[in-house]
Design a protein around this motif. Sequence first.
Motif, PDB file in Angstrom:
ATOM      1  N   VAL A 160      55.174 -33.937   6.794  1.00 12.97           N
ATOM      2  CA  VAL A 160      54.705 -34.756   7.113  1.00 12.97           C
ATOM      3  C   VAL A 160      53.432 -33.131   7.036  1.00 12.97           C
ATOM      4  CG1 VAL A 160      53.839 -35.004   9.340  1.00 12.97           C
ATOM      5  CG2 VAL A 160      56.179 -35.391   8.453  1.00 12.97           C
ATOM      6  N   PHE A 161      53.040 -32.418   7.393  1.00  9.39           N
ATOM      7  CA  PHE A 161      51.811 -31.616   7.258  1.00  9.39           C
ATOM      8  C   PHE A 161      50.832 -31.757   6.340  1.00  9.39           C
ATOM      9  CE2 PHE A 161      49.517 -27.553   5.872  1.00  9.39           C
ATOM     10  CZ  PHE A 161      48.152 -27.435   7.168  1.00  9.39           C
ATOM     11  N   LEU A 162      51.287 -31.902   4.769  1.00  7.35           N
ATOM     12  CA  LEU A 162      50.418 -31.692   3.512  1.00  7.35           C
ATOM     13  C   LEU A 162      49.975 -33.331   3.104  1.00  7.35           C
ATOM     14  CD1 LEU A 162      52.941 -29.502   1.433  1.00  7.35           C
ATOM     15  CD2 LEU A 162      50.531 -29.354   2.137  1.00  7.35           C
ATOM     16  N   GLY A 163      51.377 -33.934   4.221  1.00  4.61           N
ATOM     17  CA  GLY A 163      50.530 -36.177   3.779  1.00  4.61           C
ATOM     18  C   GLY A 163      49.537 -35.662   4.772  1.00  4.61           C
ATOM     19  N   PHE A 164      49.384 -35.377   5.808  1.00  2.00           N
ATOM     20  CA  PHE A 164      48.802 -35.597   7.550  1.00  2.00           C
ATOM     21  C   PHE A 164      47.337 -34.966   6.400  1.00  2.00           C
ATOM     22  CE2 PHE A 164      46.249 -33.773  10.287  1.00  2.00           C
ATOM     23  CZ  PHE A 164      45.583 -34.520  10.797  1.00  2.00           C
ATOM     24  N   TRP A 165      46.969 -33.522   5.513  1.00  2.00           N
ATOM     25  CA  TRP A 165      46.240 -33.574   4.731  1.00  2.00           C
ATOM     26  C   TRP A 165      45.368 -33.959   4.223  1.00  2.00           C
ATOM     27  CZ3 TRP A 165      46.622 -27.402   2.852  1.00  2.00           C
ATOM     28  CH2 TRP A 165      44.894 -26.669   2.178  1.00  2.00           C
ATOM     29  N   MET A 166      46.858 -34.695   2.936  1.00  2.00           N
ATOM     30  CA  MET A 166      46.247 -35.204   1.842  1.00  2.00           C
ATOM     31  C   MET A 166      45.449 -36.031   2.389  1.00  2.00           C
ATOM     32  SD  MET A 166      48.101 -36.826  -1.445  1.00  2.00           S
ATOM     33  CE  MET A 166      49.518 -37.073  -0.146  1.00  2.00           C
ATOM     34  N   PHE A 167      45.753 -36.682   3.451  1.00  2.00           N
ATOM     35  CA  PHE A 167      44.820 -38.092   4.266  1.00  2.00           C
ATOM     36  C   PHE A 167      44.269 -37.167   4.116  1.00  2.00           C
ATOM     37  CE2 PHE A 167      48.750 -40.181   3.144  1.00  2.00           C
ATOM     38  CZ  PHE A 167      48.291 -40.648   2.204  1.00  2.00           C
ATOM     39  N   THR A 168      43.584 -36.515   5.539  1.00  2.00           N
ATOM     40  CA  THR A 168      42.396 -36.022   5.970  1.00  2.00           C
ATOM     41  C   THR A 168      40.852 -35.620   5.121  1.00  2.00           C
ATOM     42  OG1 THR A 168      43.607 -34.485   6.861  1.00  2.00           O
ATOM     43  CG2 THR A 168      43.266 -36.380   8.557  1.00  2.00           C
ATOM     44  N   ASP A 169      42.011 -34.282   4.192  1.00  2.00           N
ATOM     45  CA  ASP A 169      41.058 -33.419   3.422  1.00  2.00           C
ATOM     46  C   ASP A 169      41.704 -33.263   1.692  1.00  2.00           C
ATOM     47  OD1 ASP A 169      39.098 -31.796   2.997  1.00  2.00           O
ATOM     48  OD2 ASP A 169      39.228 -30.180   3.806  1.00  2.00           O
ATOM     49  N   PRO A 170      41.455 -34.189   2.004  1.00  2.00           N
ATOM     50  CA  PRO A 170      41.984 -34.731  -0.045  1.00  2.00           C
ATOM     51  C   PRO A 170      41.154 -33.271  -0.896  1.00  2.00           C
ATOM     52  CG  PRO A 170      40.455 -36.445   0.099  1.00  2.00           C
ATOM     53  CD  PRO A 170      40.911 -35.871   1.402  1.00  2.00           C
ATOM     54  N   ASN A 171      40.296 -33.372  -0.437  1.00  2.00           N
ATOM     55  CA  ASN A 171      39.579 -31.984  -1.672  1.00  2.00           C
ATOM     56  C   ASN A 171      39.970 -30.832  -1.126  1.00  2.00           C
ATOM     57  OD1 ASN A 171      37.794 -34.074  -2.963  1.00  2.00           O
ATOM     58  ND2 ASN A 171      35.933 -34.174  -1.717  1.00  2.00           N
ATOM     59  N   GLY A 172      39.890 -30.573   0.432  1.00  2.00           N
ATOM     60  CA  GLY A 172      40.353 -28.916   0.184  1.00  2.00           C
ATOM     61  C   GLY A 172      41.788 -28.914   0.239  1.00  2.00           C
ATOM     62  N   LEU A 173      42.843 -29.856  -0.063  1.00  2.00           N
ATOM     63  CA  LEU A 173      43.458 -29.550  -0.716  1.00  2.00           C
ATOM     64  C   LEU A 173      43.893 -28.771  -1.783  1.00  2.00           C
ATOM     65  CD1 LEU A 173      47.426 -30.233  -0.104  1.00  2.00           C
ATOM     66  CD2 LEU A 173      47.210 -31.968  -0.502  1.00  2.00           C
ATOM     67  N   ALA A 174      43.172 -30.312  -2.496  1.00  2.00           N
ATOM     68  CA  ALA A 174      42.668 -29.957  -4.195  1.00  2.00           C
ATOM     69  C   ALA A 174      42.281 -28.312  -3.904  1.00  2.00           C
ATOM     70  CB  ALA A 174      42.138 -31.027  -4.808  1.00  2.00           C
ATOM     71  N   ASP A 175      41.152 -27.824  -3.762  1.00  2.00           N
ATOM     72  CA  ASP A 175      41.186 -26.755  -4.093  1.00  2.00           C
ATOM     73  C   ASP A 175      42.102 -25.669  -3.415  1.00  2.00           C
ATOM     74  OD1 ASP A 175      38.785 -27.279  -4.465  1.00  2.00           O
ATOM     75  OD2 ASP A 175      37.788 -27.314  -2.628  1.00  2.00           O
ATOM     76  N   THR A 176      42.140 -26.393  -2.476  1.00  2.00           N
ATOM     77  CA  THR A 176      43.450 -24.851  -1.705  1.00  2.00           C
ATOM     78  C   THR A 176      44.858 -25.197  -3.214  1.00  2.00           C
ATOM     79  OG1 THR A 176      43.332 -25.413  -0.050  1.00  2.00           O
ATOM     80  CG2 THR A 176      45.345 -24.432  -0.514  1.00  2.00           C
ATOM     81  N   SER A 177      45.442 -25.921  -3.644  1.00  2.00           N
ATOM     82  CA  SER A 177      46.227 -25.982  -4.919  1.00  2.00           C
ATOM     83  C   SER A 177      45.603 -25.628  -6.427  1.00  2.00           C
ATOM     84  CB  SER A 177      46.872 -27.536  -5.130  1.00  2.00           C
ATOM     85  OG  SER A 177      47.084 -28.230  -3.487  1.00  2.00           O
ATOM     86  N   LYS A 178      44.397 -25.205  -6.025  1.00  2.00           N
ATOM     87  CA  LYS A 178      44.063 -24.704  -7.252  1.00  2.00           C
ATOM     88  C   LYS A 178      44.064 -23.232  -7.572  1.00  2.00           C
ATOM     89  CE  LYS A 178      40.307 -26.812  -9.387  1.00  2.00           C
ATOM     90  NZ  LYS A 178      39.183 -26.809  -9.968  1.00  2.00           N
ATOM     91  N   SER A 179      43.922 -23.310  -5.715  1.00  2.00           N
ATOM     92  CA  SER A 179      43.952 -21.400  -6.395  1.00  2.00           C
ATOM     93  C   SER A 179      45.433 -21.152  -6.045  1.00  2.00           C
ATOM     94  CB  SER A 179      42.975 -21.049  -4.900  1.00  2.00           C
ATOM     95  OG  SER A 179      43.711 -21.693  -3.874  1.00  2.00           O
ATOM     96  N   ALA A 180      45.880 -21.558  -5.423  1.00  2.00           N
ATOM     97  CA  ALA A 180      47.769 -20.656  -5.225  1.00  2.00           C
ATOM     98  C   ALA A 180      47.925 -21.128  -6.469  1.00  2.00           C
ATOM     99  CB  ALA A 180      48.202 -21.961  -4.020  1.00  2.00           C
ATOM    100  N   ALA A 181      47.737 -21.925  -7.492  1.00  2.00           N
ATOM    101  CA  ALA A 181      48.432 -21.579  -8.856  1.00  2.00           C
ATOM    102  C   ALA A 181      47.841 -21.295 -10.027  1.00  2.00           C
ATOM    103  CB  ALA A 181      48.454 -23.141  -9.753  1.00  2.00           C
TER     104      ALA A 181
END
Length: 56
Positions: free
Chosen positions: A13-34
């Motif tokens: 639920v948290f990731l889904g909420f984050w994806m809809f509210t700040d997709p660029n932030g989620l993408a940046d975080t995913s890229k740096s985590a990888a």
Amino acid sequence: MDAKKVIALVVIVFLGFWMFTDPNGLADTSKSAASNGWDLTTDAFNGVIDFVGAMD
């Protein structure tokens, strides 16, 4: 409900909420985590190679 299922549901639920509210932030975080995960993996393998090489 099992605690693991509740925690998994909260994370989803948290990731889904984050994806809809700040997709660029989620993408940046995913890229740096990888990237950090890959760096950690290469450091671990380099450590094992150094350890095995030192045993000669």
